[in-house]
Design an enzyme around this catalytic site. Structure first.
Site, short mmCIF file in Angstrom:
data_model
loop_
_atom_site.label_atom_id
_atom_site.label_comp_id
_atom_site.label_asym_id
_atom_site.label_seq_id
_atom_site.Cartn_x
_atom_site.Cartn_y
_atom_site.Cartn_z
N ASP A 1 -8.45 1.55 -7.46
CA ASP A 1 -8.98 2.88 -7.83
C ASP A 1 -9.55 2.82 -9.25
O ASP A 1 -8.86 2.39 -10.17
CB ASP A 1 -7.86 3.92 -7.75
CG ASP A 1 -7.38 4.10 -6.31
OD1 ASP A 1 -8.21 4.41 -5.44
OD2 ASP A 1 -6.18 3.90 -6.06
N GLU B 1 0.87 -1.19 0.00
CA GLU B 1 0.00 0.00 0.00
C GLU B 1 0.90 1.24 0.00
O GLU B 1 1.97 1.23 0.61
CB GLU B 1 -0.92 -0.03 1.24
CG GLU B 1 -1.82 1.16 1.45
CD GLU B 1 -2.70 1.50 0.27
OE1 GLU B 1 -3.57 0.71 -0.13
OE2 GLU B 1 -2.52 2.61 -0.28
C1 LIG Z 1 -10.11 2.19 -3.62
S1 LIG Z 1 -8.89 1.70 -2.48
C2 LIG Z 1 -9.39 0.02 -2.02
C3 LIG Z 1 -8.73 -0.45 -0.78
C4 LIG Z 1 -8.99 -1.90 -0.35
N1 LIG Z 1 -8.47 -2.86 -1.32
C5 LIG Z 1 -10.46 -2.16 -0.07
O1 LIG Z 1 -11.07 -2.96 -0.78
O2 LIG Z 1 -10.99 -1.56 0.87
C6 LIG Z 1 -7.47 1.39 -3.52
C7 LIG Z 1 -6.16 1.43 -2.75
O3 LIG Z 1 -5.10 1.03 -3.61
C8 LIG Z 1 -3.95 1.81 -3.28
N2 LIG Z 1 -3.07 1.79 -4.45
C9 LIG Z 1 -3.35 2.23 -5.69
N3 LIG Z 1 -2.31 2.03 -6.52
C10 LIG Z 1 -1.34 1.44 -5.76
C11 LIG Z 1 -0.03 0.99 -6.06
N4 LIG Z 1 0.50 1.12 -7.28
N5 LIG Z 1 0.70 0.44 -5.09
C12 LIG Z 1 0.17 0.30 -3.83
N6 LIG Z 1 -1.06 0.72 -3.49
C13 LIG Z 1 -1.81 1.27 -4.45
C14 LIG Z 1 -4.52 3.16 -2.93
O4 LIG Z 1 -3.65 3.94 -2.12
C15 LIG Z 1 -5.81 2.79 -2.20
O5 LIG Z 1 -5.61 2.69 -0.82
#
Ligand SMILES: C[S@@+](CC[C@H](N)C(=O)[O-])C[C@H]1O[C@@H](n2cnc3c(N)ncnc32)[C@H](O)[C@@H]1O
Length: 239
Positions: free
Chosen positions: A143, A93
């Protein structure tokens, strides 16, 4: 404290340029998250480095390892890890509050089978994960990048899917979930086109099941349902 991945400065060698799948927010970090971050990251965290990880060394045992990309606040990670103490979970994350939140859950629930990398998952998978090494990969509610001009930032697209597939052991799985219809269709298309993967179901996976764990309902799942979206799960197996 900045929301930048703490270990980014340790990256060795020339940077690989790729489109970021996240926007670094200066999101609020609670005192509890900050305390957990400072106290537990040195123990539970793995610094980013360009060297391949040895799972047996970082988890202190030989067990199947599942990678979770973008665990958010870590509620799914903690629930699945508690239900499967026989499996190692490696969570990645970029969001500091999320890392602190999962570290807090690890402390409160005494979870011994989670390790965290606070860094960009694309760089971690490329540099640190050996081919044919993961028992599974979870990408839950990535996202959605809804605007047309932003869709190139979506994670479930090539080349990242090809890279992930190459790191999964034959017989292992990739489980994705989203509540955005057009992203679900993109996932289905991209995963079906990846020659190393085969859909375990014909189309969407039923319920929130996968071969080894049940995905609990989280904030993003509930929010999607509140917006009237259907939540889609996809489970593909590495050939
Ligand atoms: C919409 S949230 C969903 C979080 C979790 N998976 C859930 O279902 O509650 C997407 C998460 O992916 C993380 N994220 C996006 N791209 C990433 C990357 N390249 N590496 C690590 N984390 C990433 C964002 O910071 C965010 O916290």
């Amino acid at each position: 404290m900045s929301d930048k991945p703490a270990q980014a400065a340790s990256v060795a060698g020339p940077p690989h340029r790729h489109i970021r799948s996240y926007a670094l927010r200066r999101g609020h970090v609670t005192q509890g998250q900050r305390r957990a971050y400072e106290r537990w990251l040195p123990t539970v965290g793995i610094p980013y480095s360009a060297a391949t990880l040895r799972f047996d060394a970082v988890f202190g045992r030989d067990a199947p390892t599942v990678l979770e990309v973008g665990f958010g606040m870590g509620e799914t990670t903690a629930a699945i890890a508690a239900a499967r103490p026989d499996v190692n979970f490696l969570g990645i994350e970029v969001f500091m509050a999320g890392v602190g939140a999962l570290l807090k859950r690890i402390e409160e629930q005494q979870l011994a089978n989670i390790r965290i990398i606070h860094h960009d998952a694309v760089e971690v998978v490329r540099a640190m994960i050996a081919p044919d090494s993961l028992a599974g990969v979870h990408v839950f509610f990535p996202d959605p990048w809804q605007k047309k001009r932003h869709q190139k930032r979506r994670l479930i697209a090539q080349p990242f899917v090809g890279m992930l597939a190459s790191r999964i052991v034959p017989g292992g799985y990739l489980h994705c979930a989203t509540d955005w219809e057009d992203y679900a269709l993109q996932m289905l298309e991209v995963l079906a086109a990846e020659p190393r993967l085969r859909n375990l179901h014909s189309g969407w996976a039923p319920g929130s099941s996968n071969p080894v764990a049940t995905r609990p309902t989280t904030k993003f799942h509930a929010r999607g349902q509140g917006l009237g979206h259907s939540v889609r799960d996809l489970v593909f197996v590495r050939i």
